[in-house]
Design a protein around this motif. Structure first.
Motif, PDB file in Angstrom:
ATOM      1  N   PRO B 456      71.409  16.618  32.083  1.00  0.00           N
ATOM      2  CA  PRO B 456      70.240  16.685  31.204  1.00  0.00           C
ATOM      3  C   PRO B 456      69.055  17.379  31.880  1.00  0.00           C
ATOM      4  N   PRO B 457      68.143  17.970  31.083  1.00  0.00           N
ATOM      5  CA  PRO B 457      66.936  18.566  31.645  1.00  0.00           C
ATOM      6  C   PRO B 457      66.086  17.488  32.326  1.00  0.00           C
ATOM      7  N   VAL B 458      65.144  17.901  33.172  1.00  0.00           N
ATOM      8  CA  VAL B 458      64.282  16.948  33.879  1.00  0.00           C
ATOM      9  C   VAL B 458      63.592  16.056  32.849  1.00  0.00           C
ATOM     10  N   SER B 459      63.736  14.735  33.013  1.00  0.00           N
ATOM     11  CA  SER B 459      63.214  13.823  31.990  1.00  0.00           C
ATOM     12  C   SER B 459      61.690  13.764  32.035  1.00  0.00           C
ATOM     13  N   ASP B 460      61.109  13.389  30.888  1.00  0.00           N
ATOM     14  CA  ASP B 460      59.651  13.278  30.793  1.00  0.00           C
ATOM     15  C   ASP B 460      59.127  12.264  31.794  1.00  0.00           C
ATOM     16  N   GLU B 461      59.859  11.161  31.909  1.00  0.00           N
ATOM     17  CA  GLU B 461      59.455  10.084  32.822  1.00  0.00           C
ATOM     18  C   GLU B 461      59.304  10.628  34.255  1.00  0.00           C
ATOM     19  N   LYS B 462      60.304  11.413  34.661  1.00  0.00           N
ATOM     20  CA  LYS B 462      60.312  11.956  36.012  1.00  0.00           C
ATOM     21  C   LYS B 462      59.158  12.943  36.209  1.00  0.00           C
ATOM     22  N   ARG B 463      58.907  13.734  35.170  1.00  0.00           N
ATOM     23  CA  ARG B 463      57.820  14.714  35.277  1.00  0.00           C
ATOM     24  C   ARG B 463      56.475  14.005  35.362  1.00  0.00           C
ATOM     25  N   ARG B 464      56.358  12.902  34.586  1.00  0.00           N
ATOM     26  CA  ARG B 464      55.103  12.128  34.641  1.00  0.00           C
ATOM     27  C   ARG B 464      54.887  11.588  36.041  1.00  0.00           C
ATOM     28  N   MET B 465      55.948  10.994  36.604  1.00  0.00           N
ATOM     29  CA  MET B 465      55.836  10.413  37.951  1.00  0.00           C
ATOM     30  C   MET B 465      55.435  11.492  38.959  1.00  0.00           C
ATOM     31  N   GLN B 466      56.042  12.684  38.803  1.00  0.00           N
ATOM     32  CA  GLN B 466      55.748  13.771  39.734  1.00  0.00           C
ATOM     33  C   GLN B 466      54.292  14.196  39.619  1.00  0.00           C
ATOM     34  N   LEU B 467      53.805  14.292  38.377  1.00  0.00           N
ATOM     35  CA  LEU B 467      52.411  14.706  38.176  1.00  0.00           C
ATOM     36  C   LEU B 467      51.466  13.684  38.792  1.00  0.00           C
ATOM     37  N   LEU B 468      51.813  12.406  38.612  1.00  0.00           N
ATOM     38  CA  LEU B 468      50.971  11.350  39.164  1.00  0.00           C
ATOM     39  C   LEU B 468      50.982  11.433  40.690  1.00  0.00           C
ATOM     40  N   ALA B 469      52.173  11.668  41.254  1.00  0.00           N
ATOM     41  CA  ALA B 469      52.271  11.782  42.711  1.00  0.00           C
ATOM     42  C   ALA B 469      51.467  12.983  43.201  1.00  0.00           C
ATOM     43  N   ASP B 470      51.514  14.090  42.450  1.00  0.00           N
ATOM     44  CA  ASP B 470      50.728  15.279  42.814  1.00  0.00           C
ATOM     45  C   ASP B 470      49.244  14.940  42.837  1.00  0.00           C
ATOM     46  N   ALA B 471      48.801  14.209  41.766  1.00  0.00           N
ATOM     47  CA  ALA B 471      47.382  13.870  41.654  1.00  0.00           C
ATOM     48  C   ALA B 471      46.949  13.018  42.838  1.00  0.00           C
ATOM     49  N   ARG B 472      47.771  12.011  43.171  1.00  0.00           N
ATOM     50  CA  ARG B 472      47.438  11.129  44.299  1.00  0.00           C
ATOM     51  C   ARG B 472      47.399  11.921  45.601  1.00  0.00           C
ATOM     52  N   GLY B 473      48.433  12.760  45.789  1.00  0.00           N
ATOM     53  CA  GLY B 473      48.541  13.519  47.040  1.00  0.00           C
ATOM     54  C   GLY B 473      47.345  14.429  47.232  1.00  0.00           C
ATOM     55  N   GLU B 474      46.927  15.071  46.141  1.00  0.00           N
ATOM     56  CA  GLU B 474      45.811  16.004  46.259  1.00  0.00           C
ATOM     57  C   GLU B 474      44.517  15.272  46.578  1.00  0.00           C
ATOM     58  N   LEU B 475      44.389  14.072  45.994  1.00  0.00           N
ATOM     59  CA  LEU B 475      43.182  13.285  46.239  1.00  0.00           C
ATOM     60  C   LEU B 475      43.110  12.874  47.704  1.00  0.00           C
ATOM     61  N   LEU B 476      44.259  12.505  48.261  1.00  0.00           N
ATOM     62  CA  LEU B 476      44.286  12.080  49.668  1.00  0.00           C
ATOM     63  C   LEU B 476      43.977  13.247  50.591  1.00  0.00           C
ATOM     64  N   LYS B 477      44.496  14.427  50.191  1.00  0.00           N
ATOM     65  CA  LYS B 477      44.298  15.607  51.051  1.00  0.00           C
ATOM     66  C   LYS B 477      42.819  15.929  51.165  1.00  0.00           C
ATOM     67  N   LEU B 512      48.246   6.625  32.892  1.00  0.00           N
ATOM     68  CA  LEU B 512      47.193   7.499  32.364  1.00  0.00           C
ATOM     69  C   LEU B 512      45.844   7.115  32.957  1.00  0.00           C
ATOM     70  N   ALA B 513      45.598   5.799  33.048  1.00  0.00           N
ATOM     71  CA  ALA B 513      44.332   5.338  33.623  1.00  0.00           C
ATOM     72  C   ALA B 513      44.214   5.810  35.069  1.00  0.00           C
ATOM     73  N   GLU B 514      45.325   5.767  35.795  1.00  0.00           N
ATOM     74  CA  GLU B 514      45.260   6.202  37.191  1.00  0.00           C
ATOM     75  C   GLU B 514      45.039   7.710  37.280  1.00  0.00           C
ATOM     76  N   MET B 515      45.692   8.452  36.377  1.00  0.00           N
ATOM     77  CA  MET B 515      45.505   9.910  36.307  1.00  0.00           C
ATOM     78  C   MET B 515      44.020  10.231  36.104  1.00  0.00           C
ATOM     79  N   LEU B 516      43.400   9.514  35.137  1.00  0.00           N
ATOM     80  CA  LEU B 516      41.992   9.762  34.836  1.00  0.00           C
ATOM     81  C   LEU B 516      41.113   9.365  36.019  1.00  0.00           C
ATOM     82  N   SER B 517      41.507   8.272  36.664  1.00  0.00           N
ATOM     83  CA  SER B 517      40.730   7.820  37.819  1.00  0.00           C
ATOM     84  C   SER B 517      40.787   8.867  38.929  1.00  0.00           C
ATOM     85  N   CYS B 518      41.979   9.446  39.141  1.00  0.00           N
ATOM     86  CA  CYS B 518      42.118  10.504  40.153  1.00  0.00           C
ATOM     87  C   CYS B 518      41.246  11.698  39.786  1.00  0.00           C
ATOM     88  N   PHE B 519      41.223  12.017  38.485  1.00  0.00           N
ATOM     89  CA  PHE B 519      40.408  13.143  38.000  1.00  0.00           C
ATOM     90  C   PHE B 519      38.931  12.891  38.317  1.00  0.00           C
TER      91      PHE B 519
END
Lengths: 67, 604
Positions: B456-477, B512-519
């Protein structure tokens, strides 16, 4: 005197002279484009898009006539 | 697909007149492309008609932009075909393996891009399928086939460009200005609500954010619309970036202590003035004061996974065709590559294949009616032109629909009717050929759907998790890419949120709340850092250095302690030092809120 056309040969492939003219026209248009708003080209015509197309056709025709 | 305007458009048979004019333009351009191809005796007249079908976009700028990318991608694809055929000559399996890997690389690139850039990336991929794989048994024809394709595409592009210029030229730019102005009005309403301390409306915030980011591809296509297009495009892009910054400033006002609210109000007014300047620049085709880029968030991991899966699908299909050993399987395989590639540019690749599987038989029936009932042996060009009219216009009308399903269906029909009819001079009428082609197309779609069910194609759930991880990682950097302005970084964060919502992020409220908080955190950290950077000399320079170090270590207590010392130095209420003090308090507030959100998420 018959009009001679410049030949374009790339790697042994003979290209039609028209292709050369088309490419040169394209280059001239790209160079000319940023200058058009400076002289207010779009404001001179009711249909600026058609005027731009006509400009391109004129340049192509002139190139074929002169070179 | 169609520009949204406030007033009701004039309609004919319940279809807006703009859609009719679009459909008639597509038909005329198809006829012109076919006529010129026949007249020049090109080897692949079908490709020029197909080019028109693919470049059928509602506005002129979009058509030209897509055309430019199509030409560029064809050059890359033909070069890759020649290279792959040259390197793996006489080795069928290796060519197919190389093709699968190349398509995977192209899908990877497409996932990092958007709009027509993504389309160009996948086109470079499946062009190899159309040239190298279709000529797999005659590698000596790859160069000729590439040249024929290039010539036909050029004729198609010129045809639609000329028709689009001469007949009812439609520009995106006035609609773009109206849209940006409307969004600006709504951002101000949102800010007013925040100012009156009404409860925070995060749904309104997200809607506005998505609408602004969604304008990005359209803004790029304004550049080719007219001679002043590049200026207008730069102004529109700057306006969009400034709108995100204003929206963020309005959001910051939501929960503020009294001491920071004066500064936040000034910040909001400053952002508002920037947006107004950019909109004025767009209106009068002037360069904006500051030209901002609108960077896109790129999720390399998700892109790599999508690329690997696309390569696997094509490899599975190739293995099936090798095993089956059909004579015309190369045609079918190139269709698998085409649907895989185009599906990668849509949010749901498997859904796209399903539309293909349903759309192919429908298109086959329509093309069959056209070829064997309407034309039925006709060999005059006017008859072809008239016969094509209802099919081309009907499909283009569907294509201009705002519904994703209908417009996808219309695009499939428009292109597949051309593929199946295969207009040529003289036209051949061979029912057996027609049936075999149809069968191969249906098999290709079914096979791809099966492969996509298996892997199957990359699931939405997995993409969401990846985006969240990206957001966290960038904030830490902490710290943004080199040469990237604060506003540009904010736009990139906004594009990440847009991608997050697009993969169903709205349902996952905690993430979503964490995404917005990172933003929020990322925006306020950058803002504060930029303000502190301005203090380079004077008595406060060392204090500013301390504050920046505290920002890096997220030491909110130190930030709170430093803030009053800046305020003591401030001569006036609205001086730079007072701003810094307010900014430090705000930063520590938002950091504490953010760490609270993370802690809550970890606890659950």
């Amino acid at each position: 005197m018959a009009h001679t056309f410049p030949e374009l040969i790339i790697g042994g492939v003979l290209l039609a002279p028209f292709v050369t003219y088309l490419v040169v026209t394209f280059v001239i248009i790209i160079v000319l484009r940023p200058l058009l708003p400076v002289i207010g080209f779009a404001k001179m015509f009711s249909h600026a898009a058609i005027a731009e197309l006509s400009l391109g056709a004129t340049i192509l025709g002139l190139l074929m006539l002169l070179f | 697909m169609v520009a949204t305007t406030a007033e009701q458009p004039f309609t004919v048979a319940k279809i807006p007149v703009s859609s009719w004019s679009f459909a008639i333009r597509v038909w005329l351009a198809t006829i012109l492309a076919l006529f010129v191809s026949f007249w020049l005796q090109l080897e692949a007249p079908t490709t020029s008609a197909l080019t028109v079908a693919i470049l059928a976009e509602p506005t002129r700028g979009q058509t030209l932009e897509k055309a430019a990318f199509r030409l560029l991608a064809t050059v890359i694809g033909v070069t890759a075909s020649i290279a792959i055929t040259g390197v793996f000559s006489q080795a069928r399996d290796l060519i197919l393996a190389a093709f699968a890997v190349w398509l995977g690389i192209c899908v990877f690139a497409a996932k990092l891009l958007d709009g027509y850039r993504a389309y160009a990336a996948v086109l470079s991929g499946y062009t190899v399928g159309l040239i190298a794989v279709q000529q797999i048994d005659h590698p000596q024809h790859v160069f000729e086939s590439g040249m024929a394709r290039g010539a036909a595409i050029t004729v198609g592009i010129l045809s639609i460009a000329v028709v689009n210029t001469l007949i009812f030229p439609s520009d995106r730019q006035p609609g773009m200005l109206a849209q940006l102005a409307a969004i600006h009005r709504r951002v101000r309403e949102y800010a007013r609500a925040a100012f009156h301390r009404e409860p925070a409306n995060s749904a309104a915030f997200l809607t506005l954010l998505r609408e602004i980011v969604a304008l990005r591809p359209a803004i790029a296509s304004v550049a080719l619309e007219s001679s002043s297009g590049s200026v207008r495009s730069a102004a529109a892009r700057s306006a969009a970036v400034a709108l995100v910054a204003e929206l963020q400033a309005a959001r910051l006002k939501d929960d503020l202590e009294r001491e920071a609210s004066g500064w936040a109000a000034r910040e909001l007014l400053r952002r508002d003035a920037e947006v107004r300047q950019d909109l004025a620049a767009l209106r009068s085709a002037r360069w904006p004061l500051r030209v901002w880029r609108a960077p896109l968030h790129r999720s390399y991991r998700t892109a790599a996974e999508s690329g690997i899966r696309a390569a696997a699908w094509v490899a599975i299909a190739s293995m099936f065709y090798i095993w089956a050993g059909w004579p015309a399987a190369s045609f079918s395989l190139s269709f698998v590559a085409l649907v895989t590639g185009l599906g990668a540019t849509t949010p749901n690749p498997r859904g796209f294949t399903a539309i293909g599987l349903v759309g192919t038989p429908v298109a086959a029936v329509l093309a069959g009616i056209l070829e064997f009932i309407v034309l039925n042996g006709a060999d005059a060009f006017p008859l072809l032109a008239v016969g094509l009219a209802p099919f081309a216009i009907g499909a283009a009308l569907l294509l201009s629909s705002r519904n994703f399903l209908w417009s996808g269906f219309g695009r499939f029909n428009l292109t597949l009717i051309m593929v199946l009819l295969a207009p040529s001079n003289p036209q051949t009428y061979n029912p057996q050929n027609f049936l075999v082609t149809t069968l191969l197309l249906v098999v290709a779609a079914a096979l791809l759907l099966a492969a996509q069910t298996l892997i199957p194609p990359v699931s939405d759930e997995k993409r969401r998790m990846q985006l969240l991880a990206d957001a966290r990682g960038e904030l830490l950097k902490h710290g943004h890419a080199k040469g990237e302005a604060l506003e540009e970084a904010m736009f990139r964060d906004a594009s990440r949120i847009e991608q997050f919502i697009a993969v169903g992020g709205a349902q996952d409220s905690r993430a979503l709340a964490e995404m917005l908080s990172c933003f929020d955190q990322s925006a306020v950290l950058h803002l504060c850092d930029a303000k502190l950077m301005q203090v380079t000399d004077g008595p406060l320079a060392s204090l500013a250095g301390e504050a920046r170090a505290a920002i890096v270590t997220r030491d909110t207590a130190t930030l709170r302690a430093i803030a009053p010392r800046f305020r003591e130095q401030a001569t006036q209420e609205d001086s730079h030092d007072a701003d810094i003090a307010a900014c430090l308090v705000l930063t520590s507030n938002i950091l504490e809120l953010g760490s609270g959100a993370v802690a809550r998420r970890k606890a659950t």
